[in-house]
Scaffold this motif. Structure first.
Motif, PDB file in Angstrom:
ATOM      1  N   TRP A  71       0.827  -1.210   0.000  1.00  0.00           N
ATOM      2  CA  TRP A  71       0.000   0.000   0.000  1.00  0.00           C
ATOM      3  C   TRP A  71       0.860   1.259   0.000  1.00  0.00           C
ATOM      4  CZ3 TRP A  71      -0.706   3.672   4.064  1.00  0.00           C
ATOM      5  CH2 TRP A  71      -1.760   4.588   3.869  1.00  0.00           C
ATOM      6  N   ARG A  72       1.818   1.324   0.901  1.00  0.00           N
ATOM      7  CA  ARG A  72       2.642   2.537   1.006  1.00  0.00           C
ATOM      8  C   ARG A  72       3.567   2.694  -0.193  1.00  0.00           C
ATOM      9  NH1 ARG A  72       7.702   1.799   5.135  1.00  0.00           N
ATOM     10  NH2 ARG A  72       8.368  -0.299   4.523  1.00  0.00           N
ATOM     11  N   VAL A  73       3.873   1.596  -0.846  1.00  0.00           N
ATOM     12  CA  VAL A  73       4.798   1.624  -1.976  1.00  0.00           C
ATOM     13  C   VAL A  73       4.101   2.124  -3.234  1.00  0.00           C
ATOM     14  CG1 VAL A  73       6.395   0.248  -3.369  1.00  0.00           C
ATOM     15  CG2 VAL A  73       6.072  -0.282  -0.940  1.00  0.00           C
ATOM     16  N   HIS A  74       2.895   1.610  -3.476  1.00  0.00           N
ATOM     17  CA  HIS A  74       2.171   2.008  -4.687  1.00  0.00           C
ATOM     18  C   HIS A  74       1.910   3.507  -4.696  1.00  0.00           C
ATOM     19  CE1 HIS A  74      -0.993   0.516  -7.815  1.00  0.00           C
ATOM     20  NE2 HIS A  74      -0.189   1.435  -8.304  1.00  0.00           N
ATOM     21  N   ARG A  75       1.710   4.070  -3.532  1.00  0.00           N
ATOM     22  CA  ARG A  75       1.466   5.516  -3.432  1.00  0.00           C
ATOM     23  C   ARG A  75       2.670   6.331  -3.900  1.00  0.00           C
ATOM     24  NH1 ARG A  75       0.122   6.581   2.586  1.00  0.00           N
ATOM     25  NH2 ARG A  75      -0.736   8.558   1.850  1.00  0.00           N
ATOM     26  N   GLN A  76       3.852   5.734  -3.865  1.00  0.00           N
ATOM     27  CA  GLN A  76       5.085   6.434  -4.236  1.00  0.00           C
ATOM     28  C   GLN A  76       5.530   6.135  -5.667  1.00  0.00           C
ATOM     29  OE1 GLN A  76       6.381   8.694  -2.477  1.00  0.00           O
ATOM     30  NE2 GLN A  76       5.578   8.367  -0.420  1.00  0.00           N
ATOM     31  N   ALA A  77       4.788   5.315  -6.381  1.00  0.00           N
ATOM     32  CA  ALA A  77       5.157   4.983  -7.757  1.00  0.00           C
ATOM     33  C   ALA A  77       5.188   6.247  -8.614  1.00  0.00           C
ATOM     34  CB  ALA A  77       4.168   3.973  -8.336  1.00  0.00           C
ATOM     35  N   PRO A  78       6.061   6.288  -9.622  1.00  0.00           N
ATOM     36  CA  PRO A  78       6.190   7.507 -10.426  1.00  0.00           C
ATOM     37  C   PRO A  78       4.935   7.846 -11.221  1.00  0.00           C
ATOM     38  CG  PRO A  78       7.440   5.702 -11.401  1.00  0.00           C
ATOM     39  CD  PRO A  78       6.997   5.236 -10.047  1.00  0.00           C
ATOM     40  N   ALA A  79       4.663   9.142 -11.280  1.00  0.00           N
ATOM     41  CA  ALA A  79       3.589   9.640 -12.136  1.00  0.00           C
ATOM     42  C   ALA A  79       4.146   9.862 -13.536  1.00  0.00           C
ATOM     43  CB  ALA A  79       3.042  10.946 -11.559  1.00  0.00           C
ATOM     44  N   ALA A  80       3.276  10.140 -14.487  1.00  0.00           N
ATOM     45  CA  ALA A  80       3.725  10.402 -15.855  1.00  0.00           C
ATOM     46  C   ALA A  80       4.711  11.559 -15.856  1.00  0.00           C
ATOM     47  CB  ALA A  80       2.522  10.724 -16.733  1.00  0.00           C
ATOM     48  N   GLY A  81       5.850  11.341 -16.514  1.00  0.00           N
ATOM     49  CA  GLY A  81       6.865  12.375 -16.592  1.00  0.00           C
ATOM     50  C   GLY A  81       7.847  12.381 -15.442  1.00  0.00           C
ATOM     51  N   GLU A  82       7.742  11.414 -14.538  1.00  0.00           N
ATOM     52  CA  GLU A  82       8.611  11.382 -13.365  1.00  0.00           C
ATOM     53  C   GLU A  82       9.666  10.282 -13.450  1.00  0.00           C
ATOM     54  OE1 GLU A  82       6.442  13.109  -9.356  1.00  0.00           O
ATOM     55  OE2 GLU A  82       6.426  10.950  -9.718  1.00  0.00           O
ATOM     56  N   LEU A  83      10.833  10.607 -12.929  1.00  0.00           N
ATOM     57  CA  LEU A  83      11.852   9.621 -12.587  1.00  0.00           C
ATOM     58  C   LEU A  83      11.822   9.524 -11.066  1.00  0.00           C
ATOM     59  CD1 LEU A  83      14.410   7.870 -12.678  1.00  0.00           C
ATOM     60  CD2 LEU A  83      15.750   9.980 -12.921  1.00  0.00           C
ATOM     61  N   THR A  84      11.462   8.361 -10.548  1.00  0.00           N
ATOM     62  CA  THR A  84      11.388   8.151  -9.107  1.00  0.00           C
ATOM     63  C   THR A  84      12.444   7.136  -8.699  1.00  0.00           C
ATOM     64  OG1 THR A  84       9.027   8.660  -9.038  1.00  0.00           O
ATOM     65  CG2 THR A  84       9.936   7.410  -7.193  1.00  0.00           C
ATOM     66  N   ILE A  85      13.125   7.433  -7.594  1.00  0.00           N
ATOM     67  CA  ILE A  85      14.141   6.539  -7.061  1.00  0.00           C
ATOM     68  C   ILE A  85      13.647   6.002  -5.727  1.00  0.00           C
ATOM     69  CG2 ILE A  85      16.542   6.297  -6.339  1.00  0.00           C
ATOM     70  CD1 ILE A  85      17.094   8.895  -7.986  1.00  0.00           C
ATOM     71  N   PHE A  86      13.612   4.694  -5.590  1.00  0.00           N
ATOM     72  CA  PHE A  86      13.295   4.067  -4.312  1.00  0.00           C
ATOM     73  C   PHE A  86      14.601   3.782  -3.582  1.00  0.00           C
ATOM     74  CE2 PHE A  86       8.900   1.922  -5.255  1.00  0.00           C
ATOM     75  CZ  PHE A  86       8.332   3.181  -5.385  1.00  0.00           C
ATOM     76  N   ASN A  87      14.822   4.506  -2.489  1.00  0.00           N
ATOM     77  CA  ASN A  87      15.984   4.273  -1.624  1.00  0.00           C
ATOM     78  C   ASN A  87      15.524   3.272  -0.556  1.00  0.00           C
ATOM     79  OD1 ASN A  87      18.082   4.353   0.220  1.00  0.00           O
ATOM     80  ND2 ASN A  87      18.320   6.569   0.123  1.00  0.00           N
ATOM     81  N   ARG A  88      15.843   2.015  -0.759  1.00  0.00           N
ATOM     82  CA  ARG A  88      15.158   0.875  -0.160  1.00  0.00           C
ATOM     83  C   ARG A  88      13.760   0.831  -0.781  1.00  0.00           C
ATOM     84  NH1 ARG A  88      18.114  -1.302   4.089  1.00  0.00           N
ATOM     85  NH2 ARG A  88      19.615   0.100   5.094  1.00  0.00           N
ATOM     86  N   SER A  89      13.008  -0.219  -0.494  1.00  0.00           N
ATOM     87  CA  SER A  89      11.773  -0.385  -1.262  1.00  0.00           C
ATOM     88  C   SER A  89      10.872  -1.438  -0.632  1.00  0.00           C
ATOM     89  CB  SER A  89      12.116  -0.807  -2.691  1.00  0.00           C
ATOM     90  OG  SER A  89      12.703  -2.119  -2.671  1.00  0.00           O
ATOM     91  N   HIS A  90       9.914  -1.913  -1.442  1.00  0.00           N
ATOM     92  CA  HIS A  90       9.011  -2.974  -1.026  1.00  0.00           C
ATOM     93  C   HIS A  90       9.749  -4.277  -0.727  1.00  0.00           C
ATOM     94  CE1 HIS A  90       9.327  -2.346  -5.326  1.00  0.00           C
ATOM     95  NE2 HIS A  90       8.916  -3.549  -5.612  1.00  0.00           N
ATOM     96  N   TYR A  91      11.007  -4.361  -1.178  1.00  0.00           N
ATOM     97  CA  TYR A  91      11.774  -5.579  -0.916  1.00  0.00           C
ATOM     98  C   TYR A  91      12.178  -5.719   0.547  1.00  0.00           C
ATOM     99  CZ  TYR A  91      11.645  -6.637  -5.801  1.00  0.00           C
ATOM    100  OH  TYR A  91      11.179  -6.961  -7.047  1.00  0.00           O
ATOM    101  N   GLU A  92      12.145  -4.618   1.288  1.00  0.00           N
ATOM    102  CA  GLU A  92      12.394  -4.716   2.730  1.00  0.00           C
ATOM    103  C   GLU A  92      11.379  -5.655   3.377  1.00  0.00           C
ATOM    104  OE1 GLU A  92      14.917  -2.988   4.608  1.00  0.00           O
ATOM    105  OE2 GLU A  92      15.638  -2.853   2.541  1.00  0.00           O
ATOM    106  N   ASP A  93      10.188  -5.747   2.798  1.00  0.00           N
ATOM    107  CA  ASP A  93       9.108  -6.523   3.397  1.00  0.00           C
ATOM    108  C   ASP A  93       9.148  -8.005   3.050  1.00  0.00           C
ATOM    109  OD1 ASP A  93       7.572  -4.417   4.813  1.00  0.00           O
ATOM    110  OD2 ASP A  93       7.426  -3.563   2.807  1.00  0.00           O
TER     111      ASP A  93
END
Length: 279
Positions: free
Chosen positions: A117-139
């Protein structure tokens, strides 16, 4: 003549839905190797500067076009250099359209929802480069090492992650995942450097020592997660990261390849602006 290294030599084999995950051993990847080095730290930095300038141009096109999305996932053991990679690779990139999301221990509100849930909210929007510093893989990593989830529950989470990343890809997101692979000896030196330098004490946590004592368990957890979630649309790459300059160069090269594979162009010129003179 020695075979020249290719980026895809460091890509984790794709998960086969019919046969499952292929066995992966991180011991097969030398964290001290520098296959893409330009020959020296200075030469690596100069090449990185050129890559960063090109990334800046491509990211500007991405943001101007507002159609594609790019997600870069950075994972690794403590001190592997997630923060350092971001600083080094993206120092030339226009912050407009660049976003960094950091995932720590879930808050009570986050823990009350499903783990994505918290991860999907941070997914990039159109036109964005998003970097996950750690991620859903912690779980899937931490619960496996701590024995908080059964093997069956971990496998279900792997499947949820594959489906989640398929959704992102189907929605126009280019996903690239980098495991920053350092050796236990290199980690010891970096942790000691934080202790020896009082200005870096804020970066040190005694919990890091507990994770270090569980080094082999975490290596096995990473190997399992990478093997179960590396797919054609969301591949994992093992980045030899004992050398910081090499680590940065390789991540930049991978990301640049992703950008160059996208159809990124500036929007058409506006007819209404032709011949306009500012007074």
């Amino acid at each position: 003549m020695a075979k020249r290294a290719k980026l895809d030599d460091f890509r984790v084999p794709f998960f086969d839905g019919g046969k499952g995950a292929k066995a992966l051993s991180l011991a097969d990847f030398d964290p001290s190797s520098k296959p893409f080095s330009a020959g020296s730290k200075q030469a690596d930095r100069e090449r990185l500067t050129a890559y960063a300038a090109r990334l800046d141009e491509m990211q500007e096109r991405l943001h101007a076009q507002r159609r594609e999305r790019v997600l870069l996932v950075l994972q690794g053991m403590d001190t592997s250099g997630k923060d350092g990679t971001i600083r080094a690779v993206f120092h030339e990139v226009d912050p407009l359209g660049l976003r960094i999301a950091t995932f720590r221990v879930p808050s009570p509100d986050e823990a009350a929802h499903d783990f994505l849930w918290r991860v999907h909210r941070q997914a990039p929007a159109a036109g964005e480069l998003t970097i996950f510093n750690r991620s859903h893989y912690e779980d899937v990593l931490v619960p496996r090492v701590r024995g908080e989830l059964t093997s069956a529950e971990i496998e279900r989470r792997y499947a949820h992650i594959r489906h989640f990343e398929t959704l992102l890809a189907d929605s126009g997101t280019a996903v690239i995942k980098c495991f920053l692979h350092i050796s236990k000896d290199e980690q010891r030196e970096r942790l000691q450097a934080r202790i020896d330098d009082e200005t870096k004490h804020w970066k040190f946590d005694l919990a890091d020592l507990e994770a270090r004592r569980q080094w082999d368990d975490y290596q096995a957890a990473y190997a399992g997660a990478l093997a179960a979630t590396s797919t054609e649309h969301a591949p994992w790459y093992v980045i030899p990261a004992d050398s910081k300059s090499h680590r940065n160069l390789m991540v930049a090269a991978l990301l640049l390849r992703v950008f160059e594979g996208l159809d990124l162009e500036y929007p058409p010129a506006k007819e209404s602006l032709k011949g306009l003179s500012i007074t």
